[in-house]
Design a protein around this motif. Structure first.
Motif, PDB file in Angstrom:
ATOM      1  N   ASP A   1      -8.101   0.243  -9.257  1.00 20.26           N
ATOM      2  CA  ASP A   1      -7.039  -0.494  -8.084  1.00 20.26           C
ATOM      3  C   ASP A   1      -5.841   0.079  -8.351  1.00 20.26           C
ATOM      4  OD1 ASP A   1      -9.170  -2.071  -7.665  1.00 20.26           O
ATOM      5  OD2 ASP A   1      -8.528  -3.831  -8.799  1.00 20.26           O
TER       6      ASP A   1
ATOM      7  N   LYS B   1      -1.803  -1.080  -7.167  1.00 16.27           N
ATOM      8  CA  LYS B   1      -1.025  -1.890  -6.538  1.00 16.27           C
ATOM      9  C   LYS B   1       0.432  -1.326  -6.134  1.00 16.27           C
ATOM     10  CE  LYS B   1       0.410  -6.653  -6.707  1.00 16.27           C
ATOM     11  NZ  LYS B   1       0.426  -8.095  -7.422  1.00 16.27           N
TER      12      LYS B   1
ATOM     13  N   THR C   1      -2.549  -4.188  -2.748  1.00 14.72           N
ATOM     14  CA  THR C   1      -3.303  -3.649  -3.718  1.00 14.72           C
ATOM     15  C   THR C   1      -4.542  -2.975  -2.943  1.00 14.72           C
ATOM     16  OG1 THR C   1      -3.084  -5.545  -5.346  1.00 14.72           O
ATOM     17  CG2 THR C   1      -4.916  -4.025  -5.690  1.00 14.72           C
TER      18      THR C   1
ATOM     19  N   LYS D   1      -7.860  -1.047  -3.525  1.00 18.87           N
ATOM     20  CA  LYS D   1      -9.245  -1.024  -4.102  1.00 18.87           C
ATOM     21  C   LYS D   1     -10.317  -0.139  -3.957  1.00 18.87           C
ATOM     22  CE  LYS D   1      -8.669  -6.138  -4.780  1.00 18.87           C
ATOM     23  NZ  LYS D   1      -8.688  -6.401  -6.399  1.00 18.87           N
TER      24      LYS D   1
END
Length: 97
Positions: free
Chosen positions: A44, A46, A66, A68
Motif C-alpha cells: 500500500d 498513501k 491509499t 493498494k
C-alpha cells in the motif's frame, strides 16, 4: 508525465522519497511520479495528489488516498505532492520529475 502542465514526457530528475506525515513545503515532491522498489513490508501507498488543497489552504492527511496492491518495480502513474508514512507499507521509493 504525459500532458500535465509543465511536466515533460520523460523524467529529468529523481530523488529518494522518505514518507512523512508532516505536510509542509520542505517535503513537497512538486508533482512527481513514484517508483516503487520494494513491497516486502506490504503493498500500500498513501499519497496526496498534485494540487489538492483544503478549502484553499494546504492539504491535510484527510485529503490523502491509499493505493493498494502495488507491485515492486513499478511506477505509480499519478502525479503526487506528498507520500504519507501512515498507511504506506511499500519501500524503496523514488520520485521522478
Amino acid at each position: 508525465m504525459g500532458q500535465y502542465i509543465n511536466q515533460p514526457d520523460f523524467g529529468t530528475q529523481a530523488e529518494v522519497v522518505t514518507p512523512s506525515d508532516t505536510i509542509s513545503p520542505s517535503n513537497n515532491l512538486g508533482g512527481a511520479v513514484i517508483y516503487i522498489g520494494d513491497v516486502s513490508g506490504g503493498s500500500d501507498i498513501k499519497v496526496i495528489l498534485r494540487g489538492v488543497t483544503n478549502a484553499g489552504g494546504p492539504p491535510t492527511a484527510a485529503d490523502a488516498i491509499t493505493f493498494k496492491g502495488i507491485q515492486a518495480g513499478s511506477f505509480l502513474p499519478i502525479i503526487v505532492d506528498y507520500v504519507l508514512a501512515t498507511g504506506t507499507s511499500v519501500t524503496e521509493l523514488i520520485a521522478v520529475k
